[in-house]
Design a protein around this motif. Structure first.
Motif, PDB file in Angstrom:
ATOM      1  N   SER A 448       0.827  -1.211   0.000  1.00  0.00           N
ATOM      2  CA  SER A 448       0.000   0.000   0.000  1.00  0.00           C
ATOM      3  C   SER A 448       0.863   1.262   0.000  1.00  0.00           C
ATOM      4  O   SER A 448       0.534   2.257  -0.662  1.00  0.00           O
ATOM      5  CB  SER A 448      -0.947  -0.010   1.200  1.00  0.00           C
ATOM      6  OG  SER A 448      -0.214  -0.034   2.422  1.00  0.00           O
ATOM      7  N   ASP A 449       1.961   1.254   0.737  1.00  0.00           N
ATOM      8  CA  ASP A 449       2.852   2.423   0.758  1.00  0.00           C
ATOM      9  C   ASP A 449       3.468   2.669  -0.614  1.00  0.00           C
ATOM     10  O   ASP A 449       3.675   3.822  -1.021  1.00  0.00           O
ATOM     11  CB  ASP A 449       3.961   2.231   1.794  1.00  0.00           C
ATOM     12  CG  ASP A 449       3.440   2.299   3.221  1.00  0.00           C
ATOM     13  OD1 ASP A 449       2.315   2.795   3.411  1.00  0.00           O
ATOM     14  OD2 ASP A 449       4.149   1.840   4.144  1.00  0.00           O
ATOM     15  N   ASP A 452       0.900   4.309  -2.727  1.00  0.00           N
ATOM     16  CA  ASP A 452       0.778   5.723  -2.337  1.00  0.00           C
ATOM     17  C   ASP A 452       1.912   6.559  -2.916  1.00  0.00           C
ATOM     18  O   ASP A 452       1.709   7.713  -3.333  1.00  0.00           O
ATOM     19  CB  ASP A 452       0.765   5.854  -0.811  1.00  0.00           C
ATOM     20  CG  ASP A 452      -0.509   5.289  -0.195  1.00  0.00           C
ATOM     21  OD1 ASP A 452      -1.506   5.149  -0.922  1.00  0.00           O
ATOM     22  OD2 ASP A 452      -0.482   4.975   1.017  1.00  0.00           O
ATOM     23  N   LEU A 453       3.114   5.963  -2.932  1.00  0.00           N
ATOM     24  CA  LEU A 453       4.261   6.682  -3.483  1.00  0.00           C
ATOM     25  C   LEU A 453       4.079   6.927  -4.977  1.00  0.00           C
ATOM     26  O   LEU A 453       4.399   8.006  -5.491  1.00  0.00           O
ATOM     27  CB  LEU A 453       5.541   5.893  -3.220  1.00  0.00           C
ATOM     28  CG  LEU A 453       6.858   6.538  -3.657  1.00  0.00           C
ATOM     29  CD1 LEU A 453       7.059   7.875  -2.949  1.00  0.00           C
ATOM     30  CD2 LEU A 453       8.033   5.593  -3.358  1.00  0.00           C
TER      31      LEU A 453
END
Length: 686
Positions: A448-449, A452-453
């Motif tokens: 998920s990170d 997001d990036l």
């Protein structure tokens, strides 16, 4: 003479004058034996001076074929022993050897006589200060291999008696007969097993109370017995090893590898008691912190652990991996020096049938890959494994990639994979691998990170670098590159680029593989991952390139497919009240293009075609050319493959006539399955 004749039975006197030679010979032996005993009694205190003449003839008679002779030999020696007591200890080994044989005599009377003599000899030995344990042990060690149950009982009896004598150090010689005692634990006789177990229990208790024990020699025996087919033997051996690990200290350091080799299989034993003791011992051994300078052999331990990674027993494989992890954490430098010996085995373990094992293997790999050099080595080998074994990618790819992203930082893993795949010569594999990585990226909570990036790629320098890094390899798959652009979600740039990608697709691209990818993408658009994208449809005046991209995908899908129906339904739900002014007119034009096709809208009249081609340092024109170049390579590759198949088919047709009833094969660009649950080649099952 008359007194001498009275001690000889009348039957013996009669046989001395019998016509048959055998009877006369046996009578002479019997009479002689009795006579020798009588002479000893008569000599009394002086008898010990003549034992060299008295005892040997009696011992020779123990092996006589006639049971009566053997019986009288026992009786004679019994009477002699009562007189001379400890003085005949010099003949102990010969007497012990004779009694050992007579304990299994075929005649019950002889056995009884031998038993009485044995009890007397034991009494004499226990009270004698002349008995030599050093001279006796070689004989005992030799006899311990005998399988006869009567002999075994005889031997255990003597071991127990001698061990009870304070002045006799049987514990010091335990390694000489320990294996024999363990061998008796699997005897068919319950009584023998019980006696052997009792003796072993007593020795183990003595070991616990003794400051100096030869653990080394006994350990060698125990590790062999821990692999016995007999459960009771295995349990006893592993129990001893457990105590040795607790008591042995520095003495056991050279034997750690052997001990580990015995413990690991037992951790998966079918018998619960054995498993419990083995696991406790394993934990105890792993908890001991020893340095290589103290004799701890890291290489030997690693070799044992590597060997057991191929075990059929899951718990054993897990514990072997735990040992490798332990060694990495404590002796990293030494372990890495042996990396070439274990790395291939660790890579093969990634295909293990147990998810728990695979996750632990990944922990080991991640621990090794803390160094950049080993990280590169790991990712390269991982890609090679996926290339060779596509089933590994399909069945375990998601598990492996997701776990590595958790352990080694997702961005680092994905950028390294992308760099390797960018130059991949096997184009079919590159496409399959990119599709797999893209699916993991879009669906895994662990990433998920990373998603997001990527969503910040037009504003964030790190996001831009990641976008460009992935773009280079994602070009191997049109579906993946479209997904990447949708994920980046910037108003004009990436959505417009997605439209450019879609419009650049040619006839060769619209095949079964691509349509399967598209089917997956449409279903993913309906997942929480793309919730933001669906919400952006509330503002069509702002996200017109998104609408155009989605309509473009709609135009590529066969109308009878489920994905077409899903996307069409979604686009129909775009609320008209969100449009205003010129945007309403433009938006309506797009909506009306639902069935007409996006290509009918003039490029020159498109109000959203005025965005810059460079944004935040990303040249989208160059990126599009990069995509087209790689896709052209795929087209050439596909043509060569088709030509090869055609040549092969032609060769077969020359060899046999065509069957007119043979059904025709579906063309390469046949429609994909309508249900999204149907997976295409190389796609992951999540």
């Amino acid at each position: 003479m008359a007194d001498g004749l009275t001690v000889i039975p009348a039957s013996v006197l009669r046989n001395l004058s019998d016509k048959l030679y055998e009877k006369r010979k046996n009578a002479a032996l019997e009479g002689g034996l009795i006579g020798l005993a009588a002479a000893t009694v008569a000599l009394s205190s002086e008898a010990s001076q003549h034992l060299e003449q008295i005892v040997p003839p009696v011992l020779n008679s123990f092996s006589d074929q006639d049971s009566r002779v053997r019986y009288y030999a026992c009786e004679a020696l019994y009477n002699i022993a009562k007189i001379v007591r400890g003085d005949f200890i010099v003949f102990f080994n010969q007497i012990f050897d004779a009694l050992c044989k007579l304990s299994a005599d075929s005649d019950a009377n002889v056995q009884n006589a031998a038993h009485l003599l044995d009890r007397l000899v034991k009494d004499i030995v226990t009270e004698s200060d002349q008995f030599s344990i050093e001279e006796f042990i070689p004989l005992l060690r030799e006899r311990m291999s005998v399988l006869n149950p009567f002999v075994r009982q005889f031997l255990v009896g003597w071991i127990t008696v001698l061990d009870s004598v304070p002045d006799i150090d049987m514990l010091g010689f335990l390694p000489d007969f320990l294996d024999g005692l363990f061998n008796m634990l699997s005897d068919s006789s319950h009584e023998i097993r019980q006696q052997a177990d009792s003796a072993l229990s007593e020795f183990l208790q003595e070991i616990k109370n003794s400051p100096s024990v030869d653990y080394g020699r006994m350990t060698e025996i125990l590790v062999q017995r821990a692999a016995s087919l007999d459960e009771f033997t295995r349990l006893t051996a592993i129990t001893w090893i457990n105590e040795f690990v607790k008591l042995g200290g520095d003495q056991l350091v050279p034997y750690y590898a052997d001990i580990l080799g015995a413990i690991l299989p037992c951790t998966s034993d079918r018998e619960e008691k054995i498993r419990a003791v083995a696991r406790e011992t394993n934990d105890e051994l792993r908890g001991i912190k020893t340095d290589p300078t103290e004799g701890f052999d890291v290489g030997a331990i690693l070799s044992v652990a590597r060997r057991h990674l191929s075990s059929e027993l899951e718990t054993t494989r897990i514990e072997a991996l735990n040992w490798i992890l332990t060694l990495l954490n404590r002796h990293r430098t030494e372990v890495l020096s042996f990396l070439n010996d274990i790395f291939d085995t660790l890579l093969k373990a990634l295909s293990d049938r147990s998810d728990e094992v695979v996750l632990l293997v990944l922990d080991v790999h991640a621990c090794i890959a803390k160094d950049d050099k080993h990280f590169h080595h790991l990712i390269v080998y991982l890609v090679q494994n996926f290339r060779v074994d596509h089933s590994l990618l399909e069945k375990r790819g998601a598990l492996i990639i997701r776990r590595l992203c958790v352990l080694l930082h997702a961005e680092t893993v994905y950028r390294k994979l992308s760099t390797i795949l960018e130059g991949e010569s096997d184009l079919d594999f590159a496409s399959i691998m990119v599709q797999a990585l893209n699916l993991i990226l879009l669906t895994s909570t662990e990433l998920s990170d990373l998603r997001d990036l990527l969503k910040q790629s037009m504003f964030n320098d790190a996001g831009k670098k990641l976008f460009l890094s992935l773009y280079a390899s994602w070009c191997h798959s049109p579906g993946a590159i479209i997904s990447l652009c949708l994920l980046a979600q910037i108003v004009l740039q990436t959505y417009q680029h997605a439209c450019s990608i879609i419009q650049s697709l040619v006839e060769e691209d619209i095949n079964v593989k691509f349509l399967v990818q598209l089917d997956k993408l449409i279903h993913l658009v309906e997942t929480p991952t793309f919730a933001y994208l669906r919400l952006q449809l509330l503002e069509p005046q702002r996200y017109m390139w998104l609408l155009k991209a989605l309509y473009g995908l709609l135009m590529l899908l066969p109308q009878q497919s489920l994905a077409f129906k899903i996307l069409r339904t979604r686009l129909k739900t775009v609320p008209p009240y969100s449009f205003s002014g010129e945007q309403i007119s433009s938006g309506s034009a797009l909506l009306e293009a639902n069935y007409m096709g996006i290509s009918q809208i003039s490029e020159d009249g498109d109000p959203f075609h005025d965005s810059p081609n460079v944004y935040n340092g990303i040249n989208f024109i160059s990126r599009l050319q990069q995509f087209k170049h790689i896709q052209q390579q795929h087209h050439m590759h596909s043509k060569l493959q088709a030509q090869s198949r055609c040549n092969s088919s032609s060769a077969k047709e020359v060899q046999r006539p065509e069957d007119p009833e043979q059904p025709s094969l579906a063309p390469d660009n046949s429609l994909p399955p309508s249900r999204s649950s149907r997976r295409g080649p190389g796609q992951l099952q999540l």
